[in-house]
Scaffold this motif. Structure first.
Motif, PDB file in Angstrom:
ATOM      1  N   HIS A  35       0.756  -0.974  -0.069  1.00 12.10           N
ATOM      2  CA  HIS A  35      -0.004   0.022  -0.005  1.00 12.10           C
ATOM      3  C   HIS A  35       0.837   1.190  -0.129  1.00 12.10           C
ATOM      4  O   HIS A  35       1.977   1.362   0.319  1.00 12.10           O
ATOM      5  N   ARG A  36       0.314   2.351  -0.564  1.00  5.55           N
ATOM      6  CA  ARG A  36       1.001   3.760  -0.666  1.00  5.55           C
ATOM      7  C   ARG A  36       0.872   4.326   0.723  1.00  5.55           C
ATOM      8  O   ARG A  36      -0.175   4.472   1.484  1.00  5.55           O
ATOM      9  N   VAL A  37       2.176   4.954   1.253  1.00  4.80           N
ATOM     10  CA  VAL A  37       2.165   5.549   2.514  1.00  4.80           C
ATOM     11  C   VAL A  37       3.081   6.942   2.323  1.00  4.80           C
ATOM     12  O   VAL A  37       3.979   6.903   1.626  1.00  4.80           O
ATOM     13  N   THR A  38       2.467   7.960   2.707  1.00  2.70           N
ATOM     14  CA  THR A  38       3.067   9.288   2.773  1.00  2.70           C
ATOM     15  C   THR A  38       3.645   9.708   4.118  1.00  2.70           C
ATOM     16  O   THR A  38       2.810   9.582   5.006  1.00  2.70           O
ATOM     17  N   ILE A  39       4.984   9.882   3.966  1.00  2.00           N
ATOM     18  CA  ILE A  39       5.559  10.085   5.224  1.00  2.00           C
ATOM     19  C   ILE A  39       6.237  11.493   5.270  1.00  2.00           C
ATOM     20  O   ILE A  39       6.649  12.139   4.454  1.00  2.00           O
ATOM     21  N   LYS A  40       5.786  12.286   6.580  1.00  2.00           N
ATOM     22  CA  LYS A  40       6.339  13.581   6.718  1.00  2.00           C
ATOM     23  C   LYS A  40       7.849  13.347   7.231  1.00  2.00           C
ATOM     24  O   LYS A  40       8.356  12.452   7.711  1.00  2.00           O
ATOM     25  N   PRO A  41       8.631  14.535   6.892  1.00  2.00           N
ATOM     26  CA  PRO A  41      10.082  14.444   7.476  1.00  2.00           C
ATOM     27  C   PRO A  41      10.245  14.307   8.779  1.00  2.00           C
ATOM     28  O   PRO A  41       9.456  14.629   9.622  1.00  2.00           O
ATOM     29  N   PHE A  42      11.203  13.427   9.262  1.00  2.00           N
ATOM     30  CA  PHE A  42      11.715  13.239  10.659  1.00  2.00           C
ATOM     31  C   PHE A  42      13.150  12.889  10.732  1.00  2.00           C
ATOM     32  O   PHE A  42      13.723  12.918   9.832  1.00  2.00           O
ATOM     33  N   LEU A  43      13.438  12.604  11.896  1.00  2.00           N
ATOM     34  CA  LEU A  43      15.051  12.329  11.999  1.00  2.00           C
ATOM     35  C   LEU A  43      14.925  10.934  12.693  1.00  2.00           C
ATOM     36  O   LEU A  43      14.104  10.344  13.411  1.00  2.00           O
ATOM     37  N   MET A  44      16.254  10.201  12.435  1.00  2.00           N
ATOM     38  CA  MET A  44      16.367   8.839  12.950  1.00  2.00           C
ATOM     39  C   MET A  44      17.949   8.616  12.967  1.00  2.00           C
ATOM     40  O   MET A  44      18.468   9.265  12.480  1.00  2.00           O
ATOM     41  N   GLY A  45      18.195   8.021  13.956  1.00  2.00           N
ATOM     42  CA  GLY A  45      19.424   7.502  14.428  1.00  2.00           C
ATOM     43  C   GLY A  45      20.537   7.361  13.039  1.00  2.00           C
ATOM     44  O   GLY A  45      20.017   6.271  12.345  1.00  2.00           O
ATOM     45  N   LYS A  46      21.627   8.034  13.054  1.00  2.00           N
ATOM     46  CA  LYS A  46      22.449   7.430  11.884  1.00  2.00           C
ATOM     47  C   LYS A  46      22.887   6.197  12.172  1.00  2.00           C
ATOM     48  O   LYS A  46      23.124   5.370  11.032  1.00  2.00           O
ATOM     49  N   TYR A  47      23.143   5.625  13.426  1.00  2.00           N
ATOM     50  CA  TYR A  47      23.432   4.337  13.543  1.00  2.00           C
ATOM     51  C   TYR A  47      22.604   3.657  14.818  1.00  2.00           C
ATOM     52  O   TYR A  47      21.753   4.359  15.403  1.00  2.00           O
ATOM     53  N   PRO A  48      22.431   2.527  14.995  1.00  2.00           N
ATOM     54  CA  PRO A  48      21.736   1.474  16.074  1.00  2.00           C
ATOM     55  C   PRO A  48      22.260   2.343  17.244  1.00  2.00           C
ATOM     56  O   PRO A  48      23.536   2.637  17.401  1.00  2.00           O
ATOM     57  N   VAL A  49      21.555   2.540  18.211  1.00  2.00           N
ATOM     58  CA  VAL A  49      22.053   3.070  19.691  1.00  2.00           C
ATOM     59  C   VAL A  49      23.028   2.138  20.252  1.00  2.00           C
ATOM     60  O   VAL A  49      22.866   0.950  20.130  1.00  2.00           O
ATOM     61  N   THR A  50      24.117   2.876  20.550  1.00  2.00           N
ATOM     62  CA  THR A  50      25.257   2.140  21.055  1.00  2.00           C
ATOM     63  C   THR A  50      25.467   1.835  22.575  1.00  2.00           C
ATOM     64  O   THR A  50      24.398   2.336  23.163  1.00  2.00           O
TER      65      THR A  50
END
Length: 593
Positions: free
Chosen positions: A388-403
């Motif tokens: 299905h088609r989903v529209t996403i708003k801009p957001f932040l995500m961790g560059k790496y998995p949490v260390t």
């Protein structure tokens, strides 16, 4: 050729040997790395040019073997501590294009080893020996190339403590300067600036306060300044300072080399012996470079542009300050062979978690994508359909998995709802991903992070995670139609499609170890660890939201609970009715009801 690593042998063996023909020692470290030749030797041990035999391309690397020449128990213990410290500092710093990457750190045959990225090129000392004294333009270029690296090091609360021409390499591939040898580096804690410690560093380049065991960030700037004076004059730093007059006399040794008053002022302040009169930060040096030379004192050199990441200008917009970074994007075919490699660029913000620990959050642009897997995709399941088609708003995500370093720092913040273990992971390492944590623990961790930083941090929705992981691709993996163990950490005995078998490391790997990201700039999307999302489990995508939000659990749980109780009551009534016809007239205990 294979170089024997036995310190008492060092025999050169023909290619293909697994054991030294002279002493019988194994030639491969941990069945992976084998030395080709000796690069150098110092007080702590030897360095070898080596090959990583686990990778198809057999890339070069550097083996550092701990082999101290010092005598005495206390001295040997300190040397071992410093060797171990280099690995810790490199792991703490993470990835920077102008710092050698730490590839591995282990003990073998009762000796410590450190495996690093190999930097091909000449040191500045070698350049000086081969080409003569540096010009003013070369020194300006040097400052503009190295100061961002030093800014990165200091931002992670690390002091290098041994900056000198021998520890700066000009990389042959792109002429960038690379800062090496973090064996003397010191991590700064909140109280350590006022505590006297061990005197470390090359005496000629060592700042006065560092010589007294009290290094500061400005101590590195002093060493950098002395390095510049030496490169301009080719005269030993000890001869460039007059102790009787308490002043530098480097201008007397220029031998016709022209240095402007503008550069002279910068260098004089860099090597100021009175700490309070010296530059206190990289940002201050940048400001003078900008003021004296503008953004491009040498328009022909792209290296002279002052990077935005080190400008310390007030942020009056209320928006987070972003930093651009570059990365490799790799594509492979169905057999796992690399068919394309290109450079990508993204932006991130860096959150300071305290104690030298930071969190890099990448800006993910908004967009629309097809979520889920087609019915014909190998390994997919009904739970990933319908697409299905989903529209996403801009957001932040961790560059790496949490260390583990990040987890430990945030877990030490005040409790909100749940207790958190500071050290939950099975595989230990500051730069290894945290594991063995429940969904509830992660929610608590995000809540503590949000309260401390003052910004709302949460788990991504399943749609946000898949959108960020795909990064515009539609293939089973963001790298293409299959995956290899050169691209991710997983059991290499398990293959996908026509992909080849590979290594099985049997533990997690440091985040960012694989030198490529997806098109959004995210690392370790595949393999290494499972990752939590905010959504509860659903059997399919039927009824899933199309705006990328968390598929609200409350209504689902209530509906499921009602259905569960309805079915249970129906079953109960049926059991009672059957019992009425089958049981004797004397009723059973009604306790069940």
């Amino acid at each position: 050729m294979s170089q024997c690593l036995n310190p008492d042998c060092l025999h050169i063996n023909p290619e293909g040997c697994n054991f030294c023909q002279k002493c019988g020692s194994k030639l491969r470290l941990v069945e992976r790395y084998y030395a080709k030749s000796i690069l150098g030797q110092g007080g702590f041990g030897r360095t070898f040019l080596a090959v990583d035999d686990f990778k198809p391309s057999k890339p070069p690397c550097v083996i550092k073997q701990f082999l101290p020449q010092a005598q005495g128990t206390a001295t040997l213990e300190k040397a071992a501590q410093l060797f171990d410290q280099e690995a810790q500092r490199l792991e703490l710093l993470g990835k920077h294009s102008q710092i050698p990457e730490l590839l591995a750190y282990f003990t073998a045959d009762n000796r410590q080893y450190l495996i690093q990225e190999f930097i091909e090129g000449d040191t500045l000392q070698q350049e000086l020996d081969n080409q003569g004294a540096f010009t003013e333009n070369q020194i300006i270029s040097l400052l503009k190339d190295l100061l961002p690296v030093l800014y990165f090091v200091h931002k992670h609360k690390v002091i290098h403590r041994d900056i000198k021409p021998e520890n700066i390499i000009r990389r042959a591939s792109d002429n960038k300067l690379v800062l090496v040898d973090f064996g003397a580096a010191k991590q700064v804690h909140s109280t350590s600036m006022s505590v006297t410690g061990t005197v470390i560093g090359s005496a000629e380049y060592c700042a006065p306060e560092q010589a007294m065991g009290k290094p500061q960030y400005g101590s590195d700037l002093y060493s950098l300044g002395v390095t510049c004076l030496y490169l301009l004059t080719q005269v030993s730093p000890s001869d460039l300072y007059d102790p009787l007059e308490s002043q530098w006399v480097w201008r007397e040794h220029l031998n016709g080399n022209q240095v402007s008053d503008k550069l002279g002022k910068i260098l004089e302040r860099l090597v100021e012996t009175v700490f309070k009169k010296r530059y206190q930060s990289v940002a201050e040096v940048w400001e003078d470079l900008r003021r004296y030379y503008g953004k491009s004192p040498n328009p022909t050199s792209p290296q002279t542009v002052i990077p935005e990441t080190v400008k310390q200008t007030p942020n009056t917009t209320g928006k987070p300050v972003t930093q651009k970074f570059e990365f490799d994007i790799v594509t492979v075919n169905s057999k796992g062979r690399e068919i394309n490699r290109r450079r990508g660029q993204a932006e991130c913000i860096i959150e300071d978690l305290g104690n030298g620990v930071t969190l890099e959050m990448v800006l993910i642009p908004g967009g629309t994508f097809t979520m889920g897997a087609p019915s014909g995709e190998a390994g997919s399941s009904y739970a990933e359909r319908p697409q299905h088609r989903v529209t996403i708003k801009p957001f932040l995500m961790g560059k790496y998995p949490v260390t583990q370093a990040q987890w430990r720092q945030v877990a030490s913040f005040p409790k909100l709802q749940r207790d958190l273990s500071l050290d939950p992971s099975r595989f230990k390492g500051l730069n290894l991903p945290v594991e063995q944590v429940s969904w509830y623990n992660v929610v608590e961790w995000c809540a503590r992070l949000s309260k401390r930083i003052g910004k709302p941090y949460r788990l991504p929705s399943e749609a946000e995670w898949e959108y960020a992981a795909r990064a515009g691709t539609t293939s089973p993996f963001h790298v293409g139609d299959t995956l290899t163990t050169d691209l991710a950490n997983y059991d290499g005995n398990c293959t996908y499609s026509s992909g080849p078998k590979g290594a099985y490391r049997q533990q997690t790997t440091p985040v960012g170890q694989f030198q490529h990201a997806n098109a959004f700039g995210l690392y370790d999307i595949h393999g290494n660890v499972w990752e939590w999302c905010a959504d509860p489990w659903h059997d399919s995508y039927t009824g899933a939201p199309s705006d990328g939000t968390v598929w609200d659990s409350q209504d689902i749980y209530v509906d499921n609970l009602v259905k569960l109780w309805e079915s249970a009551l129906v079953a109960l009534v049926g059991w009672v009715k059957r019992s009425e016809t089958q049981l004797p007239s004397q009723p059973l205990s009604t306790g069940f009801l």
